[in-house]
Write a protein that holds these residues in place. Structure first.
Motif, PDB file in Angstrom:
ATOM      1  N   GLY A  15       0.921  -1.165   0.026  1.00  0.00           N
ATOM      2  CA  GLY A  15       0.108  -0.107   0.101  1.00  0.00           C
ATOM      3  C   GLY A  15       0.835   1.261  -0.092  1.00  0.00           C
ATOM      4  N   ALA A  16       0.189   2.514  -0.084  1.00  0.00           N
ATOM      5  CA  ALA A  16       0.965   3.607  -0.094  1.00  0.00           C
ATOM      6  C   ALA A  16       1.927   3.918   0.944  1.00  0.00           C
ATOM      7  CB  ALA A  16       0.084   4.954  -0.452  1.00  0.00           C
ATOM      8  N   SER A  17       1.364   3.503   2.251  1.00  0.00           N
ATOM      9  CA  SER A  17       2.065   3.881   3.339  1.00  0.00           C
ATOM     10  C   SER A  17       3.404   2.734   3.543  1.00  0.00           C
ATOM     11  CB  SER A  17       1.341   3.472   4.686  1.00  0.00           C
ATOM     12  OG  SER A  17       0.745   2.250   4.640  1.00  0.00           O
ATOM     13  N   GLN A  19       6.844   1.182   1.370  1.00  0.00           N
ATOM     14  CA  GLN A  19       7.750   1.473   0.633  1.00  0.00           C
ATOM     15  C   GLN A  19       7.883   0.336  -0.734  1.00  0.00           C
ATOM     16  OE1 GLN A  19      11.639   2.566   2.016  1.00  0.00           O
ATOM     17  NE2 GLN A  19      10.925   4.101   3.307  1.00  0.00           N
TER      18      GLN A  19
END
Length: 79
Positions: A15-17, A19
């Motif tokens: 996910g975006a959170s 890396q």
């Protein structure tokens, strides 16, 4: 929507959170938050992020048996 009950050892979260996609090694509940201990699939780095319920809900999960990352199979796939 992902919940702590969905997090299993061997599953891949991304996910975006994060890396990079992370293979879950251990899940530790911390009140309403959760700490995921895992290994990055691209760098082999060890990750220990802590997610709030909202952050956790934004993650995607792939079961260990069916994971595919960047078009290359990296684990067992049951056929």
């Amino acid at each position: 929507m992902l919940t702590i009950q969905d997090l299993k050892e061997g599953a891949i979260v991304q996910g975006a959170s994060l890396q990079e996609p992370v293979k879950i090694i251990k899940v530790i509940p911390l009140g309403t938050s959760v700490k995921i201990m895992g290994q990055g699939l691209q760098t082999n780095s060890f990750h220990q992020p802590i997610f709030s319920p909202d952050q956790l809900a934004a993650l995607q999960i792939t079961p260990e048996q069916h994971r595919i990352v960047t078009g290359k199979q990296i684990g067992r796939a049951h056929v």
